[in-house]
Design an enzyme around this catalytic site. Structure first.
Site, PDB file in Angstrom:
ATOM      1  CB  CYS A  49      -2.781  -4.030  -4.803  1.00  0.00           C
ATOM      2  SG  CYS A  49      -2.219  -4.165  -3.216  1.00  0.00           S
ATOM      3  CG  HIS A 105       0.028  -3.463 -10.054  1.00  0.00           C
ATOM      4  ND1 HIS A 105      -0.676  -2.474  -9.386  1.00  0.00           N
ATOM      5  CD2 HIS A 105       0.500  -4.525  -9.293  1.00  0.00           C
ATOM      6  CE1 HIS A 105      -1.018  -3.267  -8.157  1.00  0.00           C
ATOM      7  NE2 HIS A 105      -0.169  -4.364  -8.256  1.00  0.00           N
ATOM      8  CD  GLU A 164       1.976  -3.672 -14.683  1.00  0.00           C
ATOM      9  OE1 GLU A 164       2.758  -4.028 -13.953  1.00  0.00           O
ATOM     10  OE2 GLU A 164       1.287  -3.592 -14.938  1.00  0.00           O
ATOM     11  CE  LYS A 203       0.771   0.695  -7.404  1.00  0.00           C
ATOM     12  NZ  LYS A 203       0.672   0.365  -8.432  1.00  0.00           N
ATOM     13  CG  HIS A 260       1.469  -0.429  -3.818  1.00  0.00           C
ATOM     14  ND1 HIS A 260       0.117  -0.017  -3.814  1.00  0.00           N
ATOM     15  CD2 HIS A 260       1.843  -1.990  -4.008  1.00  0.00           C
ATOM     16  CE1 HIS A 260      -0.471  -1.188  -4.524  1.00  0.00           C
ATOM     17  NE2 HIS A 260       0.150  -2.245  -4.241  1.00  0.00           N
ATOM     18  CG  PHE A 320      -1.145  -9.403  -1.904  1.00  0.00           C
ATOM     19  CD1 PHE A 320       0.157  -9.815  -2.382  1.00  0.00           C
ATOM     20  CD2 PHE A 320      -0.326  -9.716  -0.868  1.00  0.00           C
ATOM     21  CE1 PHE A 320       1.813  -9.566  -2.737  1.00  0.00           C
ATOM     22  CE2 PHE A 320       0.995  -9.648  -0.214  1.00  0.00           C
ATOM     23  CZ  PHE A 320       1.917  -9.455  -1.396  1.00  0.00           C
TER      24      PHE A 320
END
Lengths: 402, 406
Positions: free
Chosen positions: A161, A294, A305, A326, A331, A390
């Protein structure tokens, strides 16, 4: 070291095709989520996704297989960005000094899936000539290079990502070194059933909508699309009197080195990424007007975050708007940070911030200004754009008004 | 003044052997690793030969924990990274971990496991597929595994650019050390043989037929032999390496990459771009073609690709192209795709340290169209500067200069 600016943008996302449509949709809080159509989801508990709608293919594809590749989105967004920048097919530039870097998470899986689904007995059935030609991820950039006549360095970033931001970081380094004058950068992604299953089985998918930072957030909604931008040295842009959206000031990378899938609970890596980006950009936390988060809508990411933002922005954490697009476009995995980079430039150019939609119930653990539900007009001079993948693979970049 | 970037550790998982010592011994002796493949069921296909990694005991390097969830590619990468770090005598403590990153090139990454996972999904149903099966199926999960294993904090990056992936990863790592993003980078290339990889080449008729041997630049060549492996280096800021008294194998002093295309490009254009990429790399190293002692050719036994390379070398080196030694390790090793440039880097470093050039085996019938000085026997030669060519079929041309550290 040469300064690097953004001179062209292109977008293909779930709530709009083309920069103007997409930006209006984002500012109006238009949700791109709908029933999943890429494949039959009846065996799953989740049936929603942010797919690109009403897309007309803008190029001649060699066969049915290649028409189902990421290329259809990256080509369209790249063409828009190059036209927008005034470079066209770059014929007049020094082609060897123009390169391409594109990020993707899954690469060209869907054409393989499409074939194998019909004849599942033998895995080799998923690999025909059309698939063979596009299957290596490098086809994403080599096809674009041939379409538009680029002859400089070429790279596909496979970094889950944060793939898009890795590609942008790599390009910025090349421009700084003086190896190239122009870089076409970005990210592209489709919705492979494989990745849908992956997120589904990890229980990371929200059942109906993506609600970043909301107390009731249940996960992410998977999405697709492409975001492409033209980066070039300020000199090169000035020479051709190009319109400039923003300056790419720097990036920060880090790695949690912590776990294959879960983020570091206190956001140690995220903090380092943001702080490295600020220091490369020679900026302080006081200079930032907007954080493009994000914000995946998963319980772990949004909490982490928020903590990381508080650690970097200290007393200013509550006054800086933070939003996650998002919530509207899902996503888009490897394309996400590239699309968000494009949107960061648009925020600067339009002095406006797109909202986080579906924000209903405040979470005491996520207590920042998330620009809930309505876009906002305000002066935006400097944007920080986060991507935390990830494996704890983090890249943040910073854009500001020239 | 650019910072110097040196190599202080080499880790090899190769069909020619585990560890750089075995790899080197077999390479200089010309002991081919090519044989009928055992790991794939190829009963339906004509091309059977390949060069597979054998006898890797992953436990020796990574311990037992979690091993059964790891794919071959991750085992190759993890084991070779551990070997490289041990070889460099490097202790990645808390402080150094903040300045240590990983940058790996792989053409397909873990694509084969990703597609296996999909095959399971459609046969067994999505709810029946064990979550542990998805543990190591992201294209970059091998790199994530290694970053977690060594607790690296600086960055983790996987890049894919076809055959040049490993070369581009090494080139990119040089620049990241030079611009201060890291002091140490674990860099190189990894590729694993899979049905997926096989079919890509098989369908495009790129694999060698007939006796199925690899014979770069030989007149009889008609395709390449698939190979696999992982070739990983500890790349380090020279000052950092010297301050800890590390043994230095060599310096990566130049990198250059250009795209020539293939669908729309004729041979002339491809020759020109390959030649320009070498030139770019030599300029980046601040040297001249007169200082190149050895060319490590891309030479993979492809009919067209070897021809293009030979002509590009001729174009750049002129008359000297008939003297300067050229060798192709893919004759012995096969074509390890995204790992191949890293394999050539390992060979170049070992040539510099041992004063030997490994032979291009199976080179018996000279092709007048590839008129180079092909080294076909083990050759003693004091080597200071090696040019590595790494060319992709779809048009990436990347080069590195490896030189003796002074």
């Amino acid at each position: 070291m040469p300064r690097v600016v953004v001179t062209g943008l292109g977008l293909v996302i779930a709530n709009g095709i083309g920069v103007t449509n997409a930006w209006n949709a984002l500012m109006n809080g238009k949700d791109g989520t709908a029933e999943l159509k890429s494949f039959d989801s009846s065996q799953y508990k989740v049936h929603r996704a942010c797919e690109v709608k009403d897309f007309k293919i803008d190029t001649v594809f060699e066969n049915e297989t290649t028409a189902n590749t990421i290329h259809k989105y990256t080509y369209t967004a790249a063409k828009e960005a190059l036209r927008d920048s005034g470079l066209g097919d770059i014929a007049r530039s020094n082609r060897e000094r123009a390169g391409i870097a594109i990020g993707t998470l899954a690469g060209e899986l869907p054409p393989f899936e499409y074939l194998l689904r019909n004849t599942p007995e033998d895995k080799a059935n998923g690999l025909d000539m059309g698939v063979a030609l596009t299957y290596p991820p490098s086809s994403i950039t080599t096809l674009l290079s041939e379409d538009f006549g680029f002859e400089g360095p070429n790279m596909v970033s496979l970094n889950a990502c944060s793939s898009g931001n890795h590609a942008i970081a790599w390009a910025l380094d090349l421009l700084h070194e003086g190896t190239v004058d122009v870089m076409l950068v970005g990210g592209g992604e489709l919705i492979p059933q494989t990745e849908f299953t992956h997120f589904h089985n990890l229980k990371a998918l929200a059942p109906d909508k993506c609600q970043p930072f909301d107390k009731e957030r249940k996960g992410l909604v998977i999405g697709e699309g492409a975001g492409i931008m033209v980066l070039e040295t300020l000199d090169s842009a000035k020479k051709r009197d190009a319109e400039i959206y923003a300056e790419l000031k720097g990036y920060g990378m880090s790695c949690d080195g912590h776990h294959m899938t879960a983020p570091h609970p206190e956001g140690a890596g995220a903090i380092v990424a943001m702080s490295n980006a600020l220091s490369m950009a020679n900026l302080s936390y006081e200079d930032v007007d907007y954080i493009n988060a994000h914000g995946t809508g998963t319980p772990l990411n949004d909490r982490m975050e928020t903590l990381a933002i508080k650690s970097i922005f200290k007393e200013r954490a509550n006054e800086i708007p933070v939003s996650s697009i998002k919530s509207m476009i899902g996503h888009t995995m490897g394309a996400a940070s590239a699309i968000e980079s494009v949107v960061s430039c648009l925020a600067i150019n339009n002095n406006a911030i797109p909202p986080t939609i579906h924000y209903e119930t405040p979470d005491p653990e996520c207590d920042l200004d998330y620009v809930p539900n309505e876009g906002r007009e305000t002066e935006v001079n400097c944007v920080i754009n986060n991507s935390f993948a990830f494996g704890g693979n983090n890249v943040t970049n910073i854009f500001s008004k020239l | 003044m650019k910072k110097k970037v040196v190599i202080t550790g080499i880790g090899v998982v190769s069909p020619l052997g585990i560890g750089h010592q075995d790899f080197w011994n077999n390479l200089v002796s010309g002991n081919s690793a090519i044989a009928p493949m055992e790991g794939l069921d190829l009963s339906k296909y004509e091309s059977k030969n390949g060069a597979e990694v054998k006898d890797l005991n992953t436990e020796d390097f990574l311990g037992r924990k979690g091993l059964r969830y790891l794919n071959n590619g991750t085992k190759f990468l993890g084991s070779s990274a551990k070997m490289a770090v041990d070889d460099a005598n490097l202790e990645i403590d808390d402080e150094l971990s903040n300045h240590t990153g990983i940058l790996i090139g792989s053409s397909l990454g873990n694509f084969a496991q990703t597609t296996d996972y999909f095959h399971d999904i459609i046969r067994e149903g999505p709810s029946e597929v064990s979550p542990m099966k998805s543990y190591d199926v992201a294209l970059n999960s091998s790199v994530n595994y290694v970053s977690v294993f060594f607790k690296m904090k600086s960055f983790a990056r996987t890049i894919s650019s076809g055959f040049t992936s490993g070369t581009d990863a090494i080139g990119n790592a040089v620049k990241l050390i030079q611009n201060g993003k890291a002091k140490v980078i674990i860099a190189g290339g990894v590729e694993q043989i899979s049905l997926d990889l096989y079919m890509i080449f098989y369908l495009q008729k790129m694999l060698a037929t007939g006796n199925e041997i690899s014979m770069p630049f030989d007149k009889r060549r008609d395709g390449f032999i698939m190979s696999e492996g992982s070739y990983i280096f500890v790349m380090e800021e020279a000052e950092h390496a010297q301050s800890r008294g590390a043994k230095i194998y060599g310096e990566i002093s130049g990198y250059g990459s250009l795209f020539s295309g293939n669908r729309k490009s004729d041979i002339e254009k491809r020759v020109e771009k390959a030649c320009n990429a070498m030139k770019l790399c030599i300029d980046d190293a601040g040297t001249s073609q007169d200082n190149i002692d050895l060319i490590s050719a891309n030479g993979n036994s492809g009919k067209l690709s070897d021809l293009i390379e030979a002509n590009a070398v001729k174009e750049l080196f002129g008359e000297k192209s008939e003297e300067i030694p050229v060798h192709a390790i893919k004759s012995t090793l096969g074509e390890s795709y995204g790992a191949s440039g890293a394999a050539q880097t390992a060979s170049a470093l070992l040539s510099i340290n041992n004063g030997l050039v490994p032979p291009t085996i199976n080179y018996d019938e000279k092709d007048p169209e590839c008129n180079l000085n092909i080294v076909n026997e083990k050759h003693e030669r004091n080597t200071n500067t090696v040019l590595i060519n790494s060319f992709d079929l779809s048009g990436n041309n990347s080069c590195l200069i490896i030189k003796k550290h002074e």
